[in-house]
Design an enzyme around this catalytic site. Sequence first.
Site, PDB file in Angstrom:
ATOM      1  N   CYS A  82     -17.762   8.088  13.777  1.00  0.00           N
ATOM      2  CA  CYS A  82     -16.896   8.712  12.853  1.00  0.00           C
ATOM      3  C   CYS A  82     -16.715  10.020  12.703  1.00  0.00           C
ATOM      4  CB  CYS A  82     -17.629   8.201  11.494  1.00  0.00           C
ATOM      5  SG  CYS A  82     -17.733   6.450  11.086  1.00  0.00           S
ATOM      6  N   ARG A 124     -15.767 -13.763   9.722  1.00  0.00           N
ATOM      7  CA  ARG A 124     -16.480 -14.332   8.500  1.00  0.00           C
ATOM      8  C   ARG A 124     -15.712 -15.234   7.734  1.00  0.00           C
ATOM      9  NH1 ARG A 124     -18.648  -9.658   5.500  1.00  0.00           N
ATOM     10  NH2 ARG A 124     -20.586 -10.218   6.671  1.00  0.00           N
ATOM     11  N   TYR A 125     -14.264 -14.681   7.600  1.00  0.00           N
ATOM     12  CA  TYR A 125     -13.203 -15.542   6.742  1.00  0.00           C
ATOM     13  C   TYR A 125     -12.337 -16.417   7.814  1.00  0.00           C
ATOM     14  CZ  TYR A 125     -14.651 -12.243   3.300  1.00  0.00           C
ATOM     15  OH  TYR A 125     -15.756 -11.575   2.541  1.00  0.00           O
ATOM     16  N   LYS A 166     -17.230 -10.979   0.355  1.00  0.00           N
ATOM     17  CA  LYS A 166     -16.935 -10.288  -0.913  1.00  0.00           C
ATOM     18  C   LYS A 166     -16.706 -11.086  -2.095  1.00  0.00           C
ATOM     19  CE  LYS A 166     -14.959  -6.251   1.964  1.00  0.00           C
ATOM     20  NZ  LYS A 166     -15.322  -6.947   3.045  1.00  0.00           N
ATOM     21  N   CYS A 221     -21.054   9.121   5.926  1.00  0.00           N
ATOM     22  CA  CYS A 221     -20.926   9.107   4.512  1.00  0.00           C
ATOM     23  C   CYS A 221     -22.521   8.867   4.176  1.00  0.00           C
ATOM     24  CB  CYS A 221     -20.324   8.069   3.990  1.00  0.00           C
ATOM     25  SG  CYS A 221     -18.669   8.207   4.482  1.00  0.00           S
ATOM     26  N   ASP A 268     -19.977  -7.201  -1.848  1.00  0.00           N
ATOM     27  CA  ASP A 268     -20.209  -7.916  -0.633  1.00  0.00           C
ATOM     28  C   ASP A 268     -21.743  -8.419  -0.589  1.00  0.00           C
ATOM     29  OD1 ASP A 268     -19.828  -8.715   1.953  1.00  0.00           O
ATOM     30  OD2 ASP A 268     -18.622  -7.015   2.315  1.00  0.00           O
ATOM     31  N   ARG A 325      -8.914 -14.038   9.028  1.00  0.00           N
ATOM     32  CA  ARG A 325      -9.247 -12.785   9.450  1.00  0.00           C
ATOM     33  C   ARG A 325     -10.398 -12.414  10.058  1.00  0.00           C
ATOM     34  NH1 ARG A 325      -9.695 -13.714   4.298  1.00  0.00           N
ATOM     35  NH2 ARG A 325     -10.713 -12.273   2.891  1.00  0.00           N
ATOM     36  N   ASP A 364     -23.576  -1.024  -1.356  1.00  0.00           N
ATOM     37  CA  ASP A 364     -24.412  -2.062  -0.584  1.00  0.00           C
ATOM     38  C   ASP A 364     -25.886  -1.558  -0.682  1.00  0.00           C
ATOM     39  OD1 ASP A 364     -22.383  -4.063   0.177  1.00  0.00           O
ATOM     40  OD2 ASP A 364     -21.472  -2.385   1.356  1.00  0.00           O
ATOM     41  N   CYS A 389     -23.322   4.985   3.790  1.00  0.00           N
ATOM     42  CA  CYS A 389     -22.660   4.098   4.509  1.00  0.00           C
ATOM     43  C   CYS A 389     -23.309   2.823   4.813  1.00  0.00           C
ATOM     44  CB  CYS A 389     -22.524   4.690   6.081  1.00  0.00           C
ATOM     45  SG  CYS A 389     -21.761   3.352   7.254  1.00  0.00           S
ATOM     46  N   ARG A 412     -23.111   0.741   7.240  1.00  0.00           N
ATOM     47  CA  ARG A 412     -23.430   0.394   8.665  1.00  0.00           C
ATOM     48  C   ARG A 412     -24.320   1.732   9.270  1.00  0.00           C
ATOM     49  NH1 ARG A 412     -17.716  -1.587   9.361  1.00  0.00           N
ATOM     50  NH2 ARG A 412     -18.030  -4.006   8.823  1.00  0.00           N
TER      51      ARG A 412
HETATM   52  C1  LIG Z   1     -14.447  -7.005   4.097  1.00  0.00           C
HETATM   53  C2  LIG Z   1     -14.305  -7.828   5.211  1.00  0.00           C
HETATM   54  C3  LIG Z   1     -12.991  -8.375   5.417  1.00  0.00           C
HETATM   55  C4  LIG Z   1     -11.800  -8.140   4.695  1.00  0.00           C
HETATM   56  O1  LIG Z   1     -11.747  -8.720   3.605  1.00  0.00           O
HETATM   57  P1  LIG Z   1     -10.710  -8.441   2.461  1.00  0.00           P
HETATM   58  O2  LIG Z   1     -10.971  -9.234   1.227  1.00  0.00           O
HETATM   59  O3  LIG Z   1      -9.514  -9.265   3.264  1.00  0.00           O
HETATM   60  O4  LIG Z   1     -10.195  -7.015   2.635  1.00  0.00           O
HETATM   61  C5  LIG Z   1     -12.790  -9.337   6.710  1.00  0.00           C
HETATM   62  N1  LIG Z   1     -14.145  -9.565   7.321  1.00  0.00           N
HETATM   63  C6  LIG Z   1     -15.227  -9.035   7.094  1.00  0.00           C
HETATM   64  C7  LIG Z   1     -16.299  -9.906   8.026  1.00  0.00           C
HETATM   65  C8  LIG Z   1     -15.364  -8.375   5.965  1.00  0.00           C
HETATM   66  O5  LIG Z   1     -16.817  -7.800   5.926  1.00  0.00           O
END
Ligand SMILES: *Cc1c(COP(=O)(O)O)cnc(C)c1O
Length: 375
Positions: A105, A92-93, A319, A109, A312, A96, A275, A112, A114
């Site tokens: 798990c 998404r980002y 987020k 939870c 989120d 990362r 969520d 959750c 998911r």
């Molecule tokens: C939560 C999340 C992250 C991590 O986000 P940070 O703000 O770096 O902790 C990375 N990718 C996805 C798809 C997420 O949902």
Amino acid sequence: MTSHRKTLRTAAELAEHGLVRPQDAAALDAVAARYAVAVTPAIAALIDRSDPDDPIARQFLPDPAELDTADEERPDPIGDDAMSPVEGVVHRYPDRVLLKLVHVCPVYCRFCFRRAMVGPGGRPTLSPKKIAAALDYVRGHREIFEVILTGGDPLILAPDKLAAVVQALGAIAHVKVVRVHTRVPVAVPEAITAALVEALKIPGKATYVVLHANHPRELTENARDACGRLIDAGIPMLSQSVLLRGVNDDDKTLAELMRSFVAARIKPYYLHHGDLAPGTGHLRTTLAEGQALMRRLRGRVSGLAQPTYVLDLPGGAGKVPVGPTHAVPVGGCEPGGPAHWEIEDLQGRTHTYPPGPEDADPAPEEDWDGRESES
Ligand SMILES: *Cc1c(COP(=O)(O)O)cnc(C)c1O
């Protein structure tokens, strides 16, 4: 209470151990058929059976309210699937990715996000072939600085399996950080063995472990020791918590939770707004309640103990910190920014910034909330 060594997974097993009433078992089986249930011995031992509102029970024991799905709730509340280029990866980002190796798990939870994908009946663990494809994806995208192992709980994997993936990630030149999101130190503290710690260390690179815990009672001596083994090995730890009605949505519990993390050498990272996962409305707070709690937390405890309150966004936009905001722009918008700001201090008083000649310094108050003693 009967002691047990295995994870409890059915309403009958929960009833047998005094965690739910036998007469509720049939209703709870209907919940368990829809959303996986698992309570490890460490978690069962934490539940106060005499307290009908026990905050640990609320997180892990099934509740018939979970069968009510509200209109705004959805099975993939944060839109993971729309951002998945290969199975198991969510990108998404730009810098990362998530890598979801397993969809099981040690505990499930009740809130959750998911919950529709995890559990014994959920999505399968990634096959070696699919793991190889996921690693190829990471290798082929040089903008990926960090890989986040999540799931499912990645620390449920055997140390050798985990080591194979972590070391393969570490061998990718542009990947500098591997982050692991887990509940294992709380749910199965004895699983944080020397072999597991070793599996996570990457020579010359950083591994971070993010612990999910929501109530100070989860940070037992065994859990703190498990975290200590990771931290002593040079693995920094952060926390994430979900703001949950009846679990941690009061000043005292939230402050104690964040302080417990800090005392265990774990830096509070995120406080997640609940969520819109299906059947979780009874555990969700409003954003206004979350902001009010955060405002009071800021006034009461160390800066070290402050998480960022995040939402989120449904649909996959990511987020976003959701306040509270202490600074409000006022007046005309000049090229350099607004004419001035109104800043609310931690006692709730408003200050003009920069101060004008007519703005007298407010007198400090002798006694304000933030200085009140805790006990
Ligand atoms: C939560 C999340 C992250 C991590 O986000 P940070 O703000 O770096 O902790 C990375 N990718 C996805 C798809 C997420 O949902």
